[in-house]
Design an enzyme around this catalytic site. Structure first.
Site, PDB file in Angstrom:
ATOM      1  N   THR A  38      31.350  53.953  31.861  1.00  0.00           N
ATOM      2  CA  THR A  38      32.738  53.736  32.276  1.00  0.00           C
ATOM      3  C   THR A  38      33.174  54.793  33.289  1.00  0.00           C
ATOM      4  O   THR A  38      33.812  54.435  34.296  1.00  0.00           O
ATOM      5  CB  THR A  38      33.669  53.699  31.052  1.00  0.00           C
ATOM      6  OG1 THR A  38      33.239  52.646  30.187  1.00  0.00           O
ATOM      7  CG2 THR A  38      35.117  53.484  31.451  1.00  0.00           C
ATOM      8  N   LEU A  44      33.533  54.827  41.023  1.00  0.00           N
ATOM      9  CA  LEU A  44      33.274  53.912  42.137  1.00  0.00           C
ATOM     10  C   LEU A  44      34.569  53.239  42.586  1.00  0.00           C
ATOM     11  O   LEU A  44      34.827  53.083  43.778  1.00  0.00           O
ATOM     12  CB  LEU A  44      32.226  52.873  41.734  1.00  0.00           C
ATOM     13  CG  LEU A  44      31.729  51.948  42.840  1.00  0.00           C
ATOM     14  CD1 LEU A  44      31.049  52.735  43.967  1.00  0.00           C
ATOM     15  CD2 LEU A  44      30.763  50.906  42.265  1.00  0.00           C
ATOM     16  N   MET A  45      35.401  52.867  41.633  1.00  0.00           N
ATOM     17  CA  MET A  45      36.695  52.268  41.964  1.00  0.00           C
ATOM     18  C   MET A  45      37.563  53.264  42.744  1.00  0.00           C
ATOM     19  O   MET A  45      38.184  52.918  43.754  1.00  0.00           O
ATOM     20  CB  MET A  45      37.431  51.844  40.691  1.00  0.00           C
ATOM     21  CG  MET A  45      36.811  50.680  39.971  1.00  0.00           C
ATOM     22  SD  MET A  45      37.594  50.475  38.348  1.00  0.00           S
ATOM     23  CE  MET A  45      37.243  48.754  38.010  1.00  0.00           C
ATOM     24  N   GLU A  46      37.607  54.504  42.277  1.00  0.00           N
ATOM     25  CA  GLU A  46      38.418  55.518  42.955  1.00  0.00           C
ATOM     26  C   GLU A  46      37.830  55.837  44.330  1.00  0.00           C
ATOM     27  O   GLU A  46      38.564  56.037  45.307  1.00  0.00           O
ATOM     28  CB  GLU A  46      38.519  56.779  42.101  1.00  0.00           C
ATOM     29  CG  GLU A  46      39.519  57.756  42.668  1.00  0.00           C
ATOM     30  CD  GLU A  46      39.912  58.868  41.718  1.00  0.00           C
ATOM     31  OE1 GLU A  46      40.877  59.562  42.065  1.00  0.00           O
ATOM     32  OE2 GLU A  46      39.290  59.036  40.650  1.00  0.00           O
ATOM     33  N   GLY A  65      44.014  61.092  44.055  1.00  0.00           N
ATOM     34  CA  GLY A  65      44.287  60.196  42.947  1.00  0.00           C
ATOM     35  C   GLY A  65      45.344  60.784  42.032  1.00  0.00           C
ATOM     36  O   GLY A  65      45.294  61.976  41.714  1.00  0.00           O
ATOM     37  N   HIS A  72      36.931  48.402  31.027  1.00  0.00           N
ATOM     38  CA  HIS A  72      35.511  48.127  31.269  1.00  0.00           C
ATOM     39  C   HIS A  72      35.145  46.993  30.325  1.00  0.00           C
ATOM     40  O   HIS A  72      35.049  47.199  29.121  1.00  0.00           O
ATOM     41  CB  HIS A  72      34.697  49.388  30.986  1.00  0.00           C
ATOM     42  CG  HIS A  72      33.314  49.336  31.530  1.00  0.00           C
ATOM     43  ND1 HIS A  72      32.533  50.464  31.617  1.00  0.00           N
ATOM     44  CD2 HIS A  72      32.565  48.335  32.022  1.00  0.00           C
ATOM     45  CE1 HIS A  72      31.357  50.153  32.135  1.00  0.00           C
ATOM     46  NE2 HIS A  72      31.349  48.850  32.374  1.00  0.00           N
ATOM     47  N   ARG A 116      47.306  56.494  44.478  1.00  0.00           N
ATOM     48  CA  ARG A 116      46.938  57.674  45.250  1.00  0.00           C
ATOM     49  C   ARG A 116      48.167  58.157  46.006  1.00  0.00           C
ATOM     50  O   ARG A 116      49.070  57.373  46.281  1.00  0.00           O
ATOM     51  CB  ARG A 116      45.796  57.366  46.231  1.00  0.00           C
ATOM     52  CG  ARG A 116      44.546  56.855  45.514  1.00  0.00           C
ATOM     53  CD  ARG A 116      43.357  56.719  46.438  1.00  0.00           C
ATOM     54  NE  ARG A 116      42.871  58.004  46.884  1.00  0.00           N
ATOM     55  CZ  ARG A 116      42.145  58.841  46.145  1.00  0.00           C
ATOM     56  NH1 ARG A 116      41.790  58.503  44.909  1.00  0.00           N
ATOM     57  NH2 ARG A 116      41.746  59.995  46.633  1.00  0.00           N
TER      58      ARG A 116
END
Length: 132
Positions: A38, A44-46, A65, A72, A116
């Site tokens: 997770t 990866l998303m951020e 961020g 997940h 962000r």
């Protein structure tokens, strides 16, 4: 010119990765199974959200961020290719909101929201250094 003038609702970006032993729940100490962790999915998303904002910011500016909320929902084994997508859903001054989604070769594995904030790099680092 407004710093975030070019950042618009609907802009999208994608980034990809592969599940390896280095980004499993075991390796990242977030679980005991050899599946995509997770924290790796969230990172990866951020990453993709950060890259999307950076494309439109002038030199000397970046985004940091400030919040992330993800679910997940499906495990991905070692060897599986994964990718994440970020789409801008709102811009409020220097705050950018995103819808983030992650997929493996079988379909959606995670989804959520991310925020962000756009900052002047030098001022931000000066403030952070002041904490010493």
């Amino acid at each position: 010119m407004e710093i975030v003038e070019k950042i618009k609702i609907g802009l999208k970006r994608e980034a990809s990765d592969s599940v390896t032993e280095k980004n499993t729940a075991i390796a990242m100490k977030s679980g005991t199974l050899p599946v995509y962790a997770t924290p790796a999915m969230t990172a990866l998303m951020e990453q993709v959200a950060s890259q999307l904002a950076q494309e439109y910011l002038p030199e000397g500016w970046t985004s940091v961020g400030i919040s992330i909320s993800v679910a997940h929902i499906s495990a991905s084994p070692i060897g599986m290719k994964v990718h994440a997508e970020a789409e801008i859903t709102a811009v409020d001054g220097r705050k950018i909101s995103y819808k983030v989604t992650a997929f493996d070769e079988s379909g959606e594995i995670g989804k959520g929201t991310h925020e962000r904030f756009v900052v002047d790099e030098a001022k931000f680092m000066q403030k952070a250094a002041g904490k010493k």
